[in-house]
Scaffold this motif. Structure first.
Motif, PDB file in Angstrom:
ATOM      1  N   ALA A 350       0.594   4.855  -6.336  1.00 32.09           N
ATOM      2  CA  ALA A 350       1.236   4.018  -5.381  1.00 32.09           C
ATOM      3  C   ALA A 350       2.358   3.313  -5.804  1.00 32.09           C
ATOM      4  N   ARG A 381       0.966  -1.708  -1.465  1.00 28.66           N
ATOM      5  CA  ARG A 381       0.959  -0.797  -2.330  1.00 28.66           C
ATOM      6  C   ARG A 381      -0.363  -0.310  -2.890  1.00 28.66           C
ATOM      7  N   ASP A 383      -2.824  -1.577  -0.966  1.00 28.66           N
ATOM      8  CA  ASP A 383      -3.626  -0.680   0.114  1.00 28.66           C
ATOM      9  C   ASP A 383      -3.583   0.817   0.178  1.00 28.66           C
ATOM     10  N   THR A 384      -2.337   1.195   0.066  1.00 27.44           N
ATOM     11  CA  THR A 384      -2.066   2.517  -0.146  1.00 27.44           C
ATOM     12  C   THR A 384      -3.001   3.232  -1.170  1.00 27.44           C
TER      13      THR A 384
END
Length: 396
Positions: A350, A381, A383-384
């Protein structure tokens, strides 16, 4: 066949060629949001103009003379540190590990000169990390650090973190001369020593005459929103180790002390060929000027609250991946349910950089100069990365 670089690190395949503020640029051109800042080293981010200017100006004049001579840049940085801290005197070295070595020597020499040479024991705490020299790993005592490197040095006694009864009992031992602790453990899993406990340590040292040694190698130099983390508790140590952020990326460490604690360290008792060289001290002075300018630490505290709020939201959104947030200032940790190394790896995909720690914690250590927009981007990012880990968990 062994690699040309000793394989003592389990390195990722990422290879960065440039840094800009809170961003690192990979050789293939990808831009990564840096939430690790070189393990809390890049206090002012990558390529800060004041540091670049200080380094290049000094590089054009003089790099090294040794400590056989007076070094004006060294005296300038020492004066700044004395002005803004408890310390009366400063010794410069090249790393936090070297600062730890001197802290141990200084404490022992103090008691030797005080007529109590038997007071050589230093109390330390489980989960501590004070460097990787033999003395530093002997102080920490964990199997992860010490296995295979025996015999260890005597003179250290590790106590359980947070066990007040064990601490009070150990402090009565007549062989004890000092207590050494990190106000906020980094490698140990972002474990914060509450202000009341830090005050209690100071009181306990005063009661028994022990020296209080604080390791602020990772948590110091503005990282918690004060110049040094112990300031939140309103106390002062006798000896303190500093490194990482003080050089903003240039390798420099320092040992700060009161005049009383340093009374045994006379000419010839300690030295360093490179320590306090003009280059490092010029950069360190620029770091201090930036961090102590009006409003800088207030900005850090505001950004700290914003980052913590964002991370709390991340934890709430991914309860299968994270348990909670811990730490202080811009030295925060995500306690993980999934393996923290899986989250670090997913972060690479990410394009966000984090640092693992003990207790399955993910360290979040952005530059103190990071913007709120960059904080939001970094958490997005993460979270991704968390979504990817969640899918991995579901597929298992």
């Amino acid at each position: 066949m062994i690699s040309p670089v000793l394989p003592s690190y389990n390195r990722s395949k990422l290879s960065f060629v440039k840094g800009e503020g809170s961003w690192m640029i990979e050789a293939d051109g990808r831009r990564f949001l840096d939430f690790g800042s070189g393990i809390a080293v890049m206090a002012l981010g990558h390529g800060h103009p004041a540091l670049v200017r200080a380094l290049t100006e000094q590089a054009g004049k003089l790099w090294h003379t040794s400590n056989l001579y007076t070094v004006p840049e060294q005296e300038a940085l020492a004066s700044r540190l004395v002005e803004h801290t408890f310390a009366d005197t400063v010794f410069f070295c090249n790393s936090g590990t070297e600062a730890t070595e001197l802290a141990v020597k200084m404490a022992r020499k103090y008691w030797y000169e005080s007529g109590a040479p038997e007071r050589t024991t230093i109390l330390t705490f489980e989960g501590a990390f004070h460097g990787r020299s033999i003395a530093a790993i002997s102080a920490a005592g964990s199997e992860k650090l010490t296995k295979g490197f025996g015999p260890l040095l005597p003179g250290f006694r590790q106590l359980p973190f947070g066990d007040h009864d064990a601490l009070r009992e150990a402090a009565r031992d007549p062989s004890v001369g000092a207590i050494m602790v990190e106000p906020l453990q980094g490698e140990g899993g972002i474990r914060l020593l509450p202000d009341v406990c830090l005050k209690g340590l100071r009181d306990l040292c005063d009661e028994h005459g022990h020296l209080l040694i604080l390791d602020e190698i990772q948590c110091g130099v503005g990282r918690t929103g004060r110049l040094f983390a112990h300031e939140w508790a309103g106390i002062a140590p006798d000896i303190m180790m500093v490194a990482k952020g003080i050089g903003g990326g240039y390798p420099i460490g320092a040992l700060l002390a009161t005049e009383n604690a340093a009374k045994g360290m006379t000419a010839g008792t300690h030295g360093s060929t490179y320590g306090g060289n003009p280059l490092g001290c010029a950069v360190g002075a620029a770091v201090m000027d930036e961090i102590t300018r009006d409003g800088f630490l207030e900005e850090v505290r505001a950004k700290s609250g914003f980052l913590r709020q964002k991370l709390e939201g991340l934890v709430a959104a991914h309860p299968d991946v994270f348990e909670g947030v811990r730490g202080a200032g811009l030295m925060l940790g995500l306690k993980c349910k999934a393996p923290n190394t899986d989250i670090v790896a997913a972060g690479y995909d990410a394009q966000v950089l984090t640092v693992p720690a003990a207790e399955n914690v993910l360290r979040i250590l952005p530059a103190l100069t990071i913007t709120e927009d960059e904080i939001a981007e970094g958490v997005a990012r993460l979270d991704t990365a968390a979504v990817a880990v969640s899918r991995k968990i579901a597929a298992a």
